[in-house]
Design a protein around this motif. Sequence first.
Motif, PDB file in Angstrom:
ATOM      1  N   GLY A  27       0.811  -1.208   0.000  1.00  0.00           N
ATOM      2  CA  GLY A  27       0.000   0.000   0.000  1.00  0.00           C
ATOM      3  C   GLY A  27       0.844   1.258   0.000  1.00  0.00           C
ATOM      4  O   GLY A  27       0.530   2.231  -0.699  1.00  0.00           O
ATOM      5  N   LEU A  28       1.924   1.259   0.774  1.00  0.00           N
ATOM      6  CA  LEU A  28       2.823   2.412   0.782  1.00  0.00           C
ATOM      7  C   LEU A  28       3.493   2.592  -0.577  1.00  0.00           C
ATOM      8  O   LEU A  28       3.648   3.715  -1.058  1.00  0.00           O
ATOM      9  CB  LEU A  28       3.889   2.251   1.877  1.00  0.00           C
ATOM     10  N   GLY A  29       3.878   1.483  -1.204  1.00  0.00           N
ATOM     11  CA  GLY A  29       4.494   1.561  -2.520  1.00  0.00           C
ATOM     12  C   GLY A  29       3.546   2.128  -3.557  1.00  0.00           C
ATOM     13  O   GLY A  29       3.917   2.970  -4.378  1.00  0.00           O
ATOM     14  N   ARG A  30       2.301   1.688  -3.536  1.00  0.00           N
ATOM     15  CA  ARG A  30       1.317   2.220  -4.486  1.00  0.00           C
ATOM     16  C   ARG A  30       1.038   3.694  -4.226  1.00  0.00           C
ATOM     17  O   ARG A  30       0.884   4.485  -5.138  1.00  0.00           O
ATOM     18  CB  ARG A  30       0.011   1.436  -4.394  1.00  0.00           C
ATOM     19  N   TYR A  31       0.960   4.077  -2.963  1.00  0.00           N
ATOM     20  CA  TYR A  31       0.636   5.455  -2.614  1.00  0.00           C
ATOM     21  C   TYR A  31       1.733   6.415  -3.075  1.00  0.00           C
ATOM     22  O   TYR A  31       1.449   7.481  -3.604  1.00  0.00           O
ATOM     23  CB  TYR A  31       0.426   5.568  -1.105  1.00  0.00           C
ATOM     24  N   PHE A  32       2.984   6.031  -2.860  1.00  0.00           N
ATOM     25  CA  PHE A  32       4.099   6.898  -3.223  1.00  0.00           C
ATOM     26  C   PHE A  32       4.629   6.653  -4.632  1.00  0.00           C
ATOM     27  O   PHE A  32       5.568   7.310  -5.071  1.00  0.00           O
ATOM     28  CB  PHE A  32       5.236   6.757  -2.207  1.00  0.00           C
ATOM     29  N   ARG A  40       9.650  -2.741   0.861  1.00  0.00           N
ATOM     30  CA  ARG A  40       9.924  -3.865   1.778  1.00  0.00           C
ATOM     31  C   ARG A  40      11.394  -3.913   2.168  1.00  0.00           C
ATOM     32  O   ARG A  40      11.724  -4.129   3.338  1.00  0.00           O
ATOM     33  CB  ARG A  40       9.500  -5.176   1.116  1.00  0.00           C
ATOM     34  N   VAL A  41      12.275  -3.714   1.184  1.00  0.00           N
ATOM     35  CA  VAL A  41      13.718  -3.714   1.475  1.00  0.00           C
ATOM     36  C   VAL A  41      14.062  -2.535   2.381  1.00  0.00           C
ATOM     37  O   VAL A  41      14.820  -2.681   3.350  1.00  0.00           O
ATOM     38  CB  VAL A  41      14.535  -3.683   0.164  1.00  0.00           C
ATOM     39  N   GLY A  42      13.497  -1.376   2.094  1.00  0.00           N
ATOM     40  CA  GLY A  42      13.745  -0.201   2.933  1.00  0.00           C
ATOM     41  C   GLY A  42      13.254  -0.406   4.353  1.00  0.00           C
ATOM     42  O   GLY A  42      13.907   0.010   5.320  1.00  0.00           O
ATOM     43  N   VAL A  60       1.031  -1.316  13.869  1.00  0.00           N
ATOM     44  CA  VAL A  60       0.230  -0.100  14.002  1.00  0.00           C
ATOM     45  C   VAL A  60      -0.328   0.298  12.644  1.00  0.00           C
ATOM     46  O   VAL A  60      -1.519   0.612  12.503  1.00  0.00           O
ATOM     47  CB  VAL A  60       1.067   1.039  14.619  1.00  0.00           C
ATOM     48  N   MET A  61       0.518   0.279  11.627  1.00  0.00           N
ATOM     49  CA  MET A  61       0.065   0.635  10.279  1.00  0.00           C
ATOM     50  C   MET A  61      -0.935  -0.404   9.769  1.00  0.00           C
ATOM     51  O   MET A  61      -1.856  -0.068   9.037  1.00  0.00           O
ATOM     52  CB  MET A  61       1.260   0.771   9.342  1.00  0.00           C
ATOM     53  N   TRP A  62      -0.761  -1.659  10.146  1.00  0.00           N
ATOM     54  CA  TRP A  62      -1.695  -2.723   9.761  1.00  0.00           C
ATOM     55  C   TRP A  62      -3.097  -2.418  10.299  1.00  0.00           C
ATOM     56  O   TRP A  62      -4.101  -2.596   9.618  1.00  0.00           O
ATOM     57  CB  TRP A  62      -1.178  -4.042  10.305  1.00  0.00           C
ATOM     58  N   LEU A  63      -3.162  -1.937  11.521  1.00  0.00           N
ATOM     59  CA  LEU A  63      -4.449  -1.625  12.126  1.00  0.00           C
ATOM     60  C   LEU A  63      -5.037  -0.314  11.615  1.00  0.00           C
ATOM     61  O   LEU A  63      -6.252  -0.171  11.508  1.00  0.00           O
ATOM     62  CB  LEU A  63      -4.303  -1.556  13.650  1.00  0.00           C
ATOM     63  N   VAL A  64      -4.187   0.657  11.288  1.00  0.00           N
ATOM     64  CA  VAL A  64      -4.660   1.984  10.905  1.00  0.00           C
ATOM     65  C   VAL A  64      -5.052   2.051   9.427  1.00  0.00           C
ATOM     66  O   VAL A  64      -6.051   2.688   9.081  1.00  0.00           O
ATOM     67  CB  VAL A  64      -3.582   3.043  11.226  1.00  0.00           C
ATOM     68  N   MET A  65      -4.286   1.397   8.571  1.00  0.00           N
ATOM     69  CA  MET A  65      -4.562   1.465   7.126  1.00  0.00           C
ATOM     70  C   MET A  65      -5.769   0.606   6.776  1.00  0.00           C
ATOM     71  O   MET A  65      -5.787  -0.588   7.077  1.00  0.00           O
ATOM     72  CB  MET A  65      -3.353   0.960   6.315  1.00  0.00           C
ATOM     73  N   PRO A  66      -6.777   1.195   6.120  1.00  0.00           N
ATOM     74  CA  PRO A  66      -7.927   0.381   5.720  1.00  0.00           C
ATOM     75  C   PRO A  66      -7.571  -0.532   4.548  1.00  0.00           C
ATOM     76  O   PRO A  66      -6.667  -0.239   3.762  1.00  0.00           O
ATOM     77  CB  PRO A  66      -8.974   1.415   5.306  1.00  0.00           C
TER      78      PRO A  66
END
Length: 93
Positions: A27-32, A40-42, A60-66
């Motif tokens: 999700g972070l990769g798609r967003y940015f 993942r490597v980072g 925390v991000m697992w719980l916060v990100m829908p």
Amino acid sequence: MTEPTVAPYKQLRRPTDDRVLAGVCGGLGRYFGVDPVAVRVGFAVLAIVTGGAALLAYPVMWLVMPEEARPAAPVWPNPADPAWGQPPSTPVA
């Protein structure tokens, strides 16, 4: 008068198709706009550099990100329908 076109805003969501554990890095990769493997490597490098403290951010991000909306399930045929088992009709052109 025409309405101005506004691009839809980006949403940070966990994908259902590009996940290894929970889809946070995907999700972070798609967003940015970055390859999820690079995220993942980072994240792994960050976890090593911080002595594992960055690993606390993942749940925390697992719980916060829908989660992304899943596609609708296919509709199963109803055996009580009189057309069940009949070949589909083709429209005449």
